[in-house]
Design a protein around this motif. Sequence first.
Motif, PDB file in Angstrom:
ATOM      1  N   LEU A 119      -6.068  -1.026   3.634  1.00 60.14           N
ATOM      2  CA  LEU A 119      -5.899   0.046   2.658  1.00 60.14           C
ATOM      3  C   LEU A 119      -5.726  -0.507   1.246  1.00 60.14           C
ATOM      4  N   LEU A 120      -5.047  -1.653   1.123  1.00 56.94           N
ATOM      5  CA  LEU A 120      -4.905  -2.286  -0.185  1.00 56.94           C
ATOM      6  C   LEU A 120      -6.267  -2.686  -0.749  1.00 56.94           C
ATOM      7  N   PHE A 154      -7.841   0.537  -2.012  1.00 56.82           N
ATOM      8  CA  PHE A 154      -7.244   0.924  -3.297  1.00 56.82           C
ATOM      9  C   PHE A 154      -7.822   0.087  -4.435  1.00 56.82           C
ATOM     10  N   GLN A 155      -7.874  -1.229  -4.217  1.00 55.90           N
ATOM     11  CA  GLN A 155      -8.330  -2.137  -5.264  1.00 55.90           C
ATOM     12  C   GLN A 155      -9.821  -1.978  -5.544  1.00 55.90           C
ATOM     13  N   ALA A 156     -10.594  -1.645  -4.501  1.00 51.74           N
ATOM     14  CA  ALA A 156     -12.030  -1.403  -4.694  1.00 51.74           C
ATOM     15  C   ALA A 156     -12.254  -0.148  -5.526  1.00 51.74           C
ATOM     16  N   ILE A 157     -11.463   0.897  -5.272  1.00 54.49           N
ATOM     17  CA  ILE A 157     -11.587   2.146  -6.043  1.00 54.49           C
ATOM     18  C   ILE A 157     -11.253   1.894  -7.517  1.00 54.49           C
ATOM     19  N   PHE A 211     -17.135   1.564   3.676  1.00 56.71           N
ATOM     20  CA  PHE A 211     -17.004   0.909   4.977  1.00 56.71           C
ATOM     21  C   PHE A 211     -15.556   0.815   5.461  1.00 56.71           C
ATOM     22  N   LEU A 212     -14.617   0.583   4.541  1.00 54.40           N
ATOM     23  CA  LEU A 212     -13.240   0.299   4.954  1.00 54.40           C
ATOM     24  C   LEU A 212     -12.328   1.520   5.011  1.00 54.40           C
ATOM     25  N   LEU A 213     -12.657   2.575   4.258  1.00 53.39           N
ATOM     26  CA  LEU A 213     -11.796   3.766   4.287  1.00 53.39           C
ATOM     27  C   LEU A 213     -11.690   4.370   5.696  1.00 53.39           C
ATOM     28  N   PRO A 214     -12.802   4.505   6.437  1.00 54.15           N
ATOM     29  CA  PRO A 214     -12.679   5.004   7.819  1.00 54.15           C
ATOM     30  C   PRO A 214     -11.827   4.087   8.701  1.00 54.15           C
ATOM     31  N   VAL A 215     -11.887   2.775   8.443  1.00 57.72           N
ATOM     32  CA  VAL A 215     -11.084   1.828   9.224  1.00 57.72           C
ATOM     33  C   VAL A 215      -9.601   2.127   9.057  1.00 57.72           C
ATOM     34  N   THR A 216      -9.185   2.453   7.829  1.00 59.24           N
ATOM     35  CA  THR A 216      -7.761   2.739   7.578  1.00 59.24           C
ATOM     36  C   THR A 216      -7.308   4.009   8.284  1.00 59.24           C
ATOM     37  N   LEU A 217      -8.238   4.922   8.567  1.00 62.78           N
ATOM     38  CA  LEU A 217      -7.899   6.146   9.304  1.00 62.78           C
ATOM     39  C   LEU A 217      -7.751   5.853  10.801  1.00 62.78           C
ATOM     40  N   PHE A 218      -8.636   4.992  11.316  1.00 66.93           N
ATOM     41  CA  PHE A 218      -8.604   4.677  12.745  1.00 66.93           C
ATOM     42  C   PHE A 218      -7.463   3.738  13.121  1.00 66.93           C
ATOM     43  N   ASN A 219      -7.135   2.763  12.250  1.00 62.13           N
ATOM     44  CA  ASN A 219      -6.089   1.796  12.621  1.00 62.13           C
ATOM     45  C   ASN A 219      -4.680   2.244  12.218  1.00 62.13           C
ATOM     46  N   GLY A 220      -4.567   3.418  11.617  1.00 64.02           N
ATOM     47  CA  GLY A 220      -3.258   3.991  11.333  1.00 64.02           C
ATOM     48  C   GLY A 220      -2.659   3.624   9.991  1.00 64.02           C
ATOM     49  N   GLU A 221      -3.380   2.832   9.178  1.00 68.11           N
ATOM     50  CA  GLU A 221      -2.822   2.412   7.892  1.00 68.11           C
ATOM     51  C   GLU A 221      -2.634   3.601   6.943  1.00 68.11           C
ATOM     52  N   MET A 222      -3.577   4.540   6.964  1.00 65.85           N
ATOM     53  CA  MET A 222      -3.449   5.707   6.104  1.00 65.85           C
ATOM     54  C   MET A 222      -2.227   6.538   6.509  1.00 65.85           C
ATOM     55  N   LYS A 223      -2.005   6.648   7.810  1.00 65.16           N
ATOM     56  CA  LYS A 223      -0.853   7.395   8.308  1.00 65.16           C
ATOM     57  C   LYS A 223       0.454   6.730   7.883  1.00 65.16           C
ATOM     58  N   TYR A 249       4.782   0.963  -7.405  1.00 70.30           N
ATOM     59  CA  TYR A 249       3.784   0.586  -6.401  1.00 70.30           C
ATOM     60  C   TYR A 249       2.378   0.924  -6.897  1.00 70.30           C
ATOM     61  N   ALA A 250       2.235   2.101  -7.511  1.00 68.77           N
ATOM     62  CA  ALA A 250       0.928   2.509  -8.032  1.00 68.77           C
ATOM     63  C   ALA A 250       0.467   1.592  -9.158  1.00 68.77           C
ATOM     64  N   TRP A 251       1.409   1.206 -10.038  1.00 71.74           N
ATOM     65  CA  TRP A 251       1.053   0.336 -11.162  1.00 71.74           C
ATOM     66  C   TRP A 251       0.623  -1.043 -10.672  1.00 71.74           C
ATOM     67  N   LYS A 252       1.369  -1.586  -9.690  1.00 71.58           N
ATOM     68  CA  LYS A 252       1.022  -2.916  -9.171  1.00 71.58           C
ATOM     69  C   LYS A 252      -0.333  -2.901  -8.474  1.00 71.58           C
ATOM     70  N   ASN A 253      -0.638  -1.825  -7.746  1.00 68.12           N
ATOM     71  CA  ASN A 253      -1.943  -1.718  -7.099  1.00 68.12           C
ATOM     72  C   ASN A 253      -3.060  -1.548  -8.119  1.00 68.12           C
ATOM     73  N   THR A 254      -2.773  -0.814  -9.190  1.00 72.24           N
ATOM     74  CA  THR A 254      -3.764  -0.639 -10.255  1.00 72.24           C
ATOM     75  C   THR A 254      -4.065  -1.976 -10.926  1.00 72.24           C
ATOM     76  N   PHE A 255      -3.003  -2.733 -11.210  1.00 74.06           N
ATOM     77  CA  PHE A 255      -3.186  -4.057 -11.803  1.00 74.06           C
ATOM     78  C   PHE A 255      -3.977  -4.964 -10.871  1.00 74.06           C
ATOM     79  N   ALA A 256      -3.651  -4.897  -9.558  1.00 69.90           N
ATOM     80  CA  ALA A 256      -4.378  -5.699  -8.569  1.00 69.90           C
ATOM     81  C   ALA A 256      -5.849  -5.300  -8.535  1.00 69.90           C
ATOM     82  N   GLY A 257      -6.126  -3.996  -8.718  1.00 68.38           N
ATOM     83  CA  GLY A 257      -7.504  -3.524  -8.753  1.00 68.38           C
ATOM     84  C   GLY A 257      -8.283  -4.094  -9.925  1.00 68.38           C
ATOM     85  N   PHE A 258      -7.640  -4.185 -11.100  1.00 68.17           N
ATOM     86  CA  PHE A 258      -8.294  -4.786 -12.266  1.00 68.17           C
ATOM     87  C   PHE A 258      -8.550  -6.282 -12.053  1.00 68.17           C
TER      88      PHE A 258
END
Length: 348
Positions: free
Chosen positions: A79-80, A83-86, A235-247, A260-269
């Motif tokens: 899921l990380l 997030f970073q790909a988005i 490709f990976l978003l469906p994986v996060t639904l099946f393996n429970g990460e989204m839940k 948490y949102a800011w750190k993920n945004t920075f990681a995305g950049f």
Amino acid sequence: MESKKNENADPEMGKLIEPSKVAPSSESKAFAEKNSSSAGKAISSCCLYSFCSVSMVLVNKSLASSYNHLFIGGNLNFLLVVFQAIIAVIAVESCKKMKWVEYPSFDFATARQWAPVNIMFCAMLFTGMASLQHNSVPMVTIFKNITNIVVSIGDFYFFGTSVEMLVMISFGVMLGGAIFAAKNDMTVTSIGLFWMVTNCLATAGYILYMKFATKTVKLSKFGMVFYNNVLCTVFLLPVTLFNGEMKIFMSTAAIHTFDYAWKNTFAGFVGFFLNFASLNCVSHTGPTTYAIVGSLTKVPVAILGWFLFDSVITTQTWFFIAVSMCGGFLYSYAKISAGKKKSKSRSG
């Protein structure tokens, strides 16, 4: 009849120049300038990739050390990445809107051409995580060094890149250091071996196909970054639904914070720049050098982790760091020597 110019290129060293009717001194000067420019681009692309790779590892390590203890019954590894790909897609699209970069709008035909890169990337991620679950870190490190040798063989077979004896010796030095560092923890199971071998093949396939794609898919580097992250999300978003990460993410209220949102945004950049740096590095150097640089980034990561996160570095790890640096210097010397020999042979 005037001979045609040789359009063949060595992925590690740049294009070769066919002798022409220009005066020897002028030709030598032109080749020297071209070779110097090619070497400069190769060095700068390796430095940029190293910096972005180390930064990405440290940012994700910071996220893991701050929030992993909050997750019950799992983690958010895939899921990380989503997030970073988005964030990376938003970043590159913003650059396009600002007229800073240019690439064509999304096209399904181009997406199909680029899709194998992402499929192999996802396979590399999945098998890498599985191999870490079933093996010790030292054993995984040994196979990472074997992967470099597999990439070098593929580089020679598919792209005709010459492999100097010193390069093979540098591989042996780094592999030997990894084996020595793991001498007290070399247990392996059949399932663990299976996942390490598949990760080795997936990683080599990803690096080699990325080189092929950068040569055949008609896109700018930023266009490649766009497709890379769009398809990664698909490709990976469906994986996060099946393996429970989204839940897990939705049910863990403690991470629904600005921090948490800011750190993920920075990681995305950081991921956006890492995408560009990876494509740039493999394009200007080649799969073998890209793989070696990736392996050597473990050295600054280990040392910075020691300073920033109080990570423990054992005697074996210090030995591995020293041997890896020696192998890296030997590899660099081999490529520089090969470049000088090629320069003399073409200008002589």
